[in-house]
Design an enzyme around this catalytic site. Sequence first.
Site, PDB file in Angstrom:
ATOM      1  CD1 TRP A 213     -19.375  41.280  28.468  1.00 35.37           C
ATOM      2  CD2 TRP A 213     -20.463  40.154  30.073  1.00 35.37           C
ATOM      3  NE1 TRP A 213     -19.413  42.073  29.602  1.00 35.37           N
ATOM      4  CE2 TRP A 213     -20.075  41.399  30.607  1.00 35.37           C
ATOM      5  CE3 TRP A 213     -21.168  39.268  30.903  1.00 35.37           C
ATOM      6  CZ2 TRP A 213     -20.353  41.793  31.913  1.00 35.37           C
ATOM      7  CZ3 TRP A 213     -21.436  39.662  32.207  1.00 35.37           C
ATOM      8  CH2 TRP A 213     -21.032  40.907  32.693  1.00 35.37           C
TER       9      TRP A 213
ATOM     10  CG  ASP B 233     -20.298  49.959  30.688  1.00 33.05           C
ATOM     11  OD1 ASP B 233     -20.750  49.012  31.338  1.00 33.05           O
ATOM     12  OD2 ASP B 233     -19.406  50.705  31.092  1.00 33.05           O
TER      13      ASP B 233
ATOM     14  CD  GLN C 191     -16.476  48.587  27.206  1.00 34.41           C
ATOM     15  OE1 GLN C 191     -15.733  48.081  28.024  1.00 34.41           O
ATOM     16  NE2 GLN C 191     -16.031  49.251  26.150  1.00 34.41           N
TER      17      GLN C 191
ATOM     18  CD1 TRP D 179     -16.652  43.052  31.406  1.00 38.87           C
ATOM     19  CD2 TRP D 179     -14.700  42.300  32.175  1.00 38.87           C
ATOM     20  NE1 TRP D 179     -15.730  44.063  31.278  1.00 38.87           N
ATOM     21  CE2 TRP D 179     -14.525  43.638  31.741  1.00 38.87           C
ATOM     22  CE3 TRP D 179     -13.591  41.610  32.691  1.00 38.87           C
ATOM     23  CZ2 TRP D 179     -13.293  44.300  31.821  1.00 38.87           C
ATOM     24  CZ3 TRP D 179     -12.367  42.265  32.761  1.00 38.87           C
ATOM     25  CH2 TRP D 179     -12.234  43.591  32.333  1.00 38.87           C
TER      26      TRP D 179
ATOM     27  CD1 TRP E 260     -12.577  47.811  28.962  1.00 33.48           C
ATOM     28  CD2 TRP E 260     -11.118  48.765  30.353  1.00 33.48           C
ATOM     29  NE1 TRP E 260     -11.794  46.805  29.508  1.00 33.48           N
ATOM     30  CE2 TRP E 260     -10.894  47.369  30.366  1.00 33.48           C
ATOM     31  CE3 TRP E 260     -10.310  49.569  31.172  1.00 33.48           C
ATOM     32  CZ2 TRP E 260      -9.915  46.757  31.146  1.00 33.48           C
ATOM     33  CZ3 TRP E 260      -9.334  48.959  31.944  1.00 33.48           C
ATOM     34  CH2 TRP E 260      -9.140  47.577  31.932  1.00 33.48           C
TER      35      TRP E 260
ATOM     36  CD  GLU F  34     -17.406  51.510  37.193  1.00 31.53           C
ATOM     37  OE1 GLU F  34     -16.467  50.996  36.576  1.00 31.53           O
ATOM     38  OE2 GLU F  34     -18.402  50.874  37.567  1.00 31.53           O
TER      39      GLU F  34
ATOM     40  CG  ASP G 221     -23.534  52.776  45.980  1.00 33.82           C
ATOM     41  OD1 ASP G 221     -22.364  52.445  46.238  1.00 33.82           O
ATOM     42  OD2 ASP G 221     -24.080  53.791  46.453  1.00 33.82           O
TER      43      ASP G 221
END
Length: 609
Positions: free
Chosen positions: A64, A67, A109, A117, A152, A272, A306
Amino acid sequence: MSLVLRPWVFLLFHVLLSYESNFQRRNGVEATKRVFLYPQSPKVSSIVSNKYRTAYHFQPPQNWINDPNGMYLSQTTNFQIYNVEVAKDVSPNFSGPMYYNGIYHQFYQYNPNGAIWGDIVWGHSVSRDLINWIRLEPAIERTTPSDINGCWTGSATILNGDKPAIIYTGADPDKRQVQNIVFPKNLSDPYLREWIKSDKNPLIEPVGPGLNSSQFRDPTTGWIGPDGLWRIAIGAELNGYSAALLYKSEDFVNWTRVDHPLYSSNASTMWECPDFFAVLPGKNSGLDMSAAIPSGAKHVLKMSLDNCDKYMIGVYDLKSDTFVPDTVLDDRRLWSKIDYGNYYASKSFFDSKKGRRIIWGWTNETDSTSDDVAKGWAGIHAIPRSIWLDSNSKQLLQWPVEEIESLRRNEVSHQDMELKNGDLFEIKDIDTSQADVEIDFELSAIDTADPFEPAWLLDTEKRCREADATVASSVGPFGLVVLVSNNMEEHTTLHFRVYKSQQKYMILMCSDLRRSSLRPGLYTPAYGGFFEFDLEKENKISLRTLIDRSAVESFGGGGRVCIIARVYPAALIDGGTRMYVFNNGTSSVKIPQLKAWSMRRAQVNVKKG
Ligand SMILES: *[C@@H]1O[C@H](CO)[C@@H](O)[C@H](O)[C@H]1NC(C)=O
Ligand SMILES: *[C@@H]1O[C@H](CO)[C@@H](O)[C@H](O)[C@H]1NC(C)=O
Ligand SMILES: *[C@@H]1O[C@H](CO)[C@@H](O)[C@H](O)[C@H]1NC(C)=O
Ligand SMILES: *[C@@H]1O[C@H](CO)[C@@H](O)[C@H](O)[C@H]1NC(C)=O
Ligand SMILES: *[C@@H]1O[C@H](CO)[C@@H](O)[C@H](O)[C@H]1NC(C)=O
Ligand SMILES: *[C@@H]1O[C@H](CO)[C@@H](O)[C@H](O)[C@H]1NC(C)=O
Ligand SMILES: *[C@@H]1O[C@H](CO)[C@@H](O)[C@H](O)[C@H]1NC(C)=O
């Protein structure tokens, strides 16, 4: 960071683990063999096929990613060392243009343990051309109290000319989000493989009235203000609304929160991955946020919410140390988007080598989580794009970095075609599942265009569903159909439609995935965005589409509307795909120029050999 902290994900992970190890054993044999997973649709073979893996988009060999994190071009003074290292260290097949003064670093990430994740570390890859990548060991892992529950998203900043530092979000033992810093262990290592955590971590804690300690993350790249102090912005929930909190520092380590945010909005509750950068109108060159910003420059604040990346254009008021948008739209559905498709958590950086700003975003899979576990991989990054401001100062323009063109081969070219209502023209002699296509559509009789309704801007996807490629209007739909199965049962459509507004024209661009695949259980929306069109200045609408197996990335109107989409047509595995240009509008459309290429496979994080 996109915090996918839904408990069901963890549950699912454990449920699927046994399945996954089964798969990995099978995968050891051959992943592309036909395995029928859907007894209810025997025509559709398993999604577990290497043919869905992209050939030139960024992704790790397995597992996986989400970002993109800090990105930068290292600016060592010792260029020779870099080249010697690169030349002898990489696979002989590592191709692409040679650069003499630097290496691009990309952090991301990454879950080293699976295709969903979890267990996130900072993956690290390096490149000379932004297209071919070498994978290194993870740069940051969860090893200290200030990141024991998560390491993160963050950003890299180059301090004092050539010393990089990364500030990232950690989750501490109380699961509070805090900001930490790392520095390269050895600046003479051309790859900057190892990063050392500061003993001053955490540098920034989520303290202060109204600050939600579990909504405080994703620091930006730093910039220097007129007072000579460093600044960063951090995404946060403050008193229940969204904020890009502003922090100042003399030394990049001791940070003090400024008493007001860089910008905040009560149109949502959390942003974010904020990004803050300077742009010059009409110049497709980038600006370094820490250099003197020329007069006439504008600033952009980008935020992720969103499920998409939105932005505002405005000015950075140095006196008040705030971002002041040119236009404030209370309804966030009307905010401009970096990309109207599947694109999130983007981050930009200034490429000092080529004097441009580059933006990268994450594109997730749109099959099911169990499909991802079965495939053993999930997530790609969109093609890095140059990003700049239109000369009208109203919108950002984006274009794939020029380096991607080095992958083109087998050029096919057509001139001066005319497509009448209902015409379909096949583009042949290229690999239609791995291609780059550029088309100009020239309009006649545009004054007959249907009237535009501003309410459509509130839900452009709905408009694309209603006014789809089969619904004729005066001017449009016309465009490109890709990944088409032999009987046309499967197809992904990119099309334009022209509307007449008061003094101008509005173009709707759609990327319609609703018939992209016969597979059940996929997310197949009709993405869409509008852009303004000035008939006085231009009479052509351009479309560029990069097709990379399960990724279809399109740039309309010279990069005014960008849409990346994920599709999994069964025809990619069974029978092959075709590609057509078409016009279903009642007035005819000219195509003065159409060019298409097959795209070579890039060396993306392949094992050194
Ligand atoms: C690498 O290049 C060599 C020599 O050109 C070629 O034989 C080999 O197939 C290539 N390997 C890959 C993985 O492309
Ligand atoms: C730093 O990296 C350089 C170049 O790779 C290497 O020669 C040197 O030994 C390294 N220094 C240390 C302390 O590891
Ligand atoms: C802080 O954010 C979390 C995650 O969204 C939310 O569950 C919680 O209610 C928030 N706390 C406060 C005090 O608003
Ligand atoms: C950190 O910076 C603040 C503000 O400039 C200053 O008051 C404080 O003394 C500094 N702390 C340390 C440990 O240097
Ligand atoms: C939201 O912010 C706007 C502009 O700052 C303000 O006019 C409005 O009253 C605020 N609304 C609420 C519900 O706080
Ligand atoms: C992937 O993207 C789609 C559309 O943006 C969204 O509905 C879905 O929740 C995303 N999946 C994850 C795991 O974030
Ligand atoms: C064009 O319209 C016809 C008739 O509605 C339809 O059958 C065809 O699929 C449309 N073309 C595309 C590319 O959608």
